[in-house]
Enzyme design. Structure first.
Site, PDB file in Angstrom:
ATOM      1  N   ASN A  54     159.270 -71.559  89.984  1.00 48.00           N
ATOM      2  CA  ASN A  54     157.947 -71.759  90.594  1.00 48.00           C
ATOM      3  C   ASN A  54     158.033 -71.566  92.098  1.00 48.00           C
ATOM      4  O   ASN A  54     158.529 -70.506  92.513  1.00 48.00           O
ATOM      5  CB  ASN A  54     157.209 -72.994  90.083  1.00 48.00           C
ATOM      6  CG  ASN A  54     157.821 -74.339  90.317  1.00 48.00           C
ATOM      7  OD1 ASN A  54     158.932 -74.593  89.892  1.00 48.00           O
ATOM      8  ND2 ASN A  54     157.106 -75.226  90.954  1.00 48.00           N
ATOM      9  N   ASP A  55     157.615 -72.492  92.917  1.00 45.48           N
ATOM     10  CA  ASP A  55     157.344 -72.233  94.334  1.00 45.48           C
ATOM     11  C   ASP A  55     158.479 -71.536  95.092  1.00 45.48           C
ATOM     12  O   ASP A  55     159.653 -71.896  94.917  1.00 45.48           O
ATOM     13  CB  ASP A  55     157.116 -73.550  95.077  1.00 45.48           C
ATOM     14  CG  ASP A  55     156.212 -74.506  94.347  1.00 45.48           C
ATOM     15  OD1 ASP A  55     155.586 -74.115  93.354  1.00 45.48           O
ATOM     16  OD2 ASP A  55     156.136 -75.665  94.774  1.00 45.48           O
ATOM     17  N   GLN A  76     161.973 -72.858  93.385  1.00 43.48           N
ATOM     18  CA  GLN A  76     162.022 -73.923  92.388  1.00 43.48           C
ATOM     19  C   GLN A  76     162.491 -73.308  91.072  1.00 43.48           C
ATOM     20  O   GLN A  76     161.899 -72.342  90.572  1.00 43.48           O
ATOM     21  CB  GLN A  76     160.625 -74.542  92.223  1.00 43.48           C
ATOM     22  CG  GLN A  76     160.111 -75.242  93.473  1.00 43.48           C
ATOM     23  CD  GLN A  76     160.667 -76.652  93.602  1.00 43.48           C
ATOM     24  OE1 GLN A  76     160.209 -77.563  92.940  1.00 43.48           O
ATOM     25  NE2 GLN A  76     161.653 -76.835  94.483  1.00 43.48           N
ATOM     26  N   SER A  89     159.826 -78.980  96.352  1.00 46.78           N
ATOM     27  CA  SER A  89     159.674 -77.951  97.388  1.00 46.78           C
ATOM     28  C   SER A  89     159.965 -78.431  98.799  1.00 46.78           C
ATOM     29  O   SER A  89     159.827 -79.607  99.126  1.00 46.78           O
ATOM     30  CB  SER A  89     158.268 -77.360  97.317  1.00 46.78           C
ATOM     31  OG  SER A  89     158.201 -76.516  96.192  1.00 46.78           O
ATOM     32  N   ASP A 115     156.580 -81.869  99.848  1.00 51.22           N
ATOM     33  CA  ASP A 115     156.594 -80.495 100.351  1.00 51.22           C
ATOM     34  C   ASP A 115     156.625 -80.422 101.881  1.00 51.22           C
ATOM     35  O   ASP A 115     155.712 -79.870 102.523  1.00 51.22           O
ATOM     36  CB  ASP A 115     155.403 -79.686  99.785  1.00 51.22           C
ATOM     37  CG  ASP A 115     155.288 -79.831  98.280  1.00 51.22           C
ATOM     38  OD1 ASP A 115     156.319 -80.084  97.629  1.00 51.22           O
ATOM     39  OD2 ASP A 115     154.168 -79.707  97.746  1.00 51.22           O
TER      40      ASP A 115
HETATM   41  N1  DQQ Z   1     155.736 -77.651  92.874  1.00 51.14           N
HETATM   42  C1  DQQ Z   1     154.508 -78.127  93.444  1.00 51.14           C
HETATM   43  C2  DQQ Z   1     154.965 -78.876  94.641  1.00 51.14           C
HETATM   44  C3  DQQ Z   1     156.195 -79.541  94.176  1.00 51.14           C
HETATM   45  C4  DQQ Z   1     156.823 -78.493  93.311  1.00 51.14           C
HETATM   46  C5  DQQ Z   1     153.550 -76.994  93.730  1.00 51.14           C
HETATM   47  C6  DQQ Z   1     157.522 -79.048  92.111  1.00 51.14           C
HETATM   48  O1  DQQ Z   1     154.018 -79.811  95.123  1.00 51.14           O
HETATM   49  O2  DQQ Z   1     157.048 -79.909  95.230  1.00 51.14           O
HETATM   50  O3  DQQ Z   1     153.577 -76.002  92.741  1.00 51.14           O
HETATM   51  O4  DQQ Z   1     158.152 -78.017  91.385  1.00 51.14           O
END
Ligand code: DQQ
Length: 468
Positions: free
Chosen positions: A32-33, A49, A94, A150
């Site tokens: 992900n991120d 991520q 993140s 984040d």
């Molecule tokens: N993904 C979210 C963030 C978090 C992360 C946004 C967790 O807020 O830190 O997609 O995988």
């Protein structure tokens, strides 16, 4: 080679028709991120991520890839893994990377509860040592929330500033500002601004705050909007005053973008492209999530944001086909052209009231096709996926973004990469979508419109894969 690891293998490239050819993603599992973006001694580092245990969100680590040219990526060892009993035992969520006087430093969220952690590298970003205690152990007084994550950090004179995404107890998004002399001990200053749940969600994730031209840009990923937005405004004495808010990407598939400044001073952004098909399909595929192409952000002289794919991507262009001054009368299939790994540049004259656009991933009989439509009356650009796939389980909606040509021209730059479509229009609007055509012959391209609208020029390149 940047690193001594073997060149990354991507076995799914040969067997899975939806696995992208020139967008970065891990060989398998969950992404992900984008995280920790940094340009270090001539190398771009992209962390992300990552769940090494499967194609679903869980046991979140930081994956790591590196590139000299923003185009070809090498897998580097996993950078961060949850430490049993540690502040990040539930996952390394993140965060960002900074250069702390020559020491690469990551600041990220450990869960649960959500706290802000730190790790440093003493071997050129290969391995990371964690600081035992979280630098920020709880949200500020008066904000009893579990959503506190984040961190995005930058140098400001002789100290560091950090913003962390959060929410208020009455359900408004907010971003807290902290200050530190050394990245280890942080002093809370204030919320930089508050949102309005009607307009920009209840919880703000992944805030990025940075100067652009004579303004500041605040990038946010608000829950529950399922999209990211940017606010242009001013930032003074710890307060952000927004002047406008716009969707960062109108395609409905990009989230949690992160920005970095490279050595040339460019502001570059990547976003997470999620899958738009059911979880079971992702479990069967064995992979889930793709990184967007890097985009460059600039503030135009009229105060609006310019979004363009980085020019380095031209290195992937292979066989080229072009045509000039094509009158448009209904749908015109471009007979010689087909492919699922393409870049298309199209310049339209759009003085008239009719819709114009392109069809991609089109089967010869038009049963499957994805429509990219400019509507001058509605002032919109759309990606229409209603016929993108004959597979009934994948998302097949229409997404639109506001776009008005002011000079009678429409300039489209479209990147087709199997299940990924990225569209850039008039350097203003970006729309990214995921499509899963079912037919192996859904490879065609067509242009459409009505006279006197016409296609001034069309250039199509086959794009090389970055993995061979
Ligand atoms: N993904 C979210 C963030 C978090 C992360 C946004 C967790 O807020 O830190 O997609 O995988």
């Amino acid at each position: 080679m940047i690193h001594d690891a073997s060149y990354p293998a991507r076995p799914l490239l040969a067997t899975d028709p939806h696995y992208p050819r020139y967008h970065f993603l891990p060989a398998a599992n969950w992404l992900n991120d984008p995280n920790g973006l940094i340009h270090w001694e001539g190398v771009y580092h992209l962390f992300y991520q990552y769940n090494p245990h499967g194609p679903f969100h869980g046991t979140i680590h930081w994956g790591h890839a590196a590139s000299r040219d923003l185009v070809h990526w090498e897998d580097w060892p996993i950078a961060l893994a949850p430490t049993p009993g540690g502040a990040d035992a539930g996952g390394c969520w993140s965060g960002c990377a900074v250069n702390d006087h020559g020491t690469p430093t990551l600041i990220y969220t450990g869960v649960h509860p959500q706290v802000q952690c730190l790790a440093v590298s003493h071997d050129g970003l290969r391995t990371w040592e964690k600081h035992a205690e979280p630098g920020i152990a709880a949200p500020p007084p008066g904000y009893p929330t579990k959503d506190f994550r984040d961190p995005y950090v930058w140098r400001d004179g002789d100290h560091w500033l950090c913003v962390v995404g959060s929410t208020t107890s009455d359900g408004r998004g907010t971003v807290f500002l902290y200050e530190s002399p050394d990245l280890r001990s942080w002093t809370y200053r204030q919320p930089i601004c508050f949102g309005n749940p009607e307009v920009n969600g209840r919880i703000w994730e992944c805030p990025n705050l940075f100067p652009l031209g004579n303004r500041y840009l605040l990038l946010l990923s608000p829950i529950p909007l399922r999209k990211s937005v940017y606010l242009i405004g001013t930032f003074e004495d710890g307060t952000f005053r927004p002047e406008s808010q716009t969707d960062f990407d109108g395609g409905g598939c990009l989230y949690a973008p992160q920005a970095m400044r490279d050595a040339a001073g460019r502001r570059l952004v990547w976003g997470w492209l999620w899958e738009d098909r059911p979880r079971e399909a992702c479990m069967t595929a064995g992979w889930n999530g793709v990184m967007s192409l890097p985009r460059q952000l600039d503030l135009d002289s009229d105060g609006t944001l310019r979004i363009t794919p980085v020019s380095e991507l031209a290195a992937l262009r292979g066989a080229h086909w072009q045509c000039r001054d094509l009158p448009l009368k209904g749908t015109i299939p471009l007979e010689d052209l087909h492919g699922d790994g393409l870049e298309i540049e199209a310049e339209f004259e759009v003085e008239t009231a009719g819709q114009v656009g392109l069809l991609i991933r089109r089967s010869p009989d038009g049963e499957e096709e994805t429509r990219i439509v400019y509507d001058p009356v509605a002032g919109s650009l759309s990606i229409d996926r209603t016929k993108s796939s004959t597979d009934p389980v994948v998302e097949r909606d229409i997404r639109s973004a506001e776009l008005r040509s002011t000079d009678g021209r429409l300039s489209l730059q479209v990147f087709v990469d199997r299940s990924v479509v990225e569209v850039y229009a008039n350097r203003r609007v970006a729309m990214t979508s995921r499509i899963y055509p079912n037919r192996p012959d859904s490879l065609g391209i067509a242009a459409f419109g009505e006279e006197p609208a016409h296609l001034r020029s069309l250039d199509v390149w086959e794009m090389r894969t970055i993995w061979e």
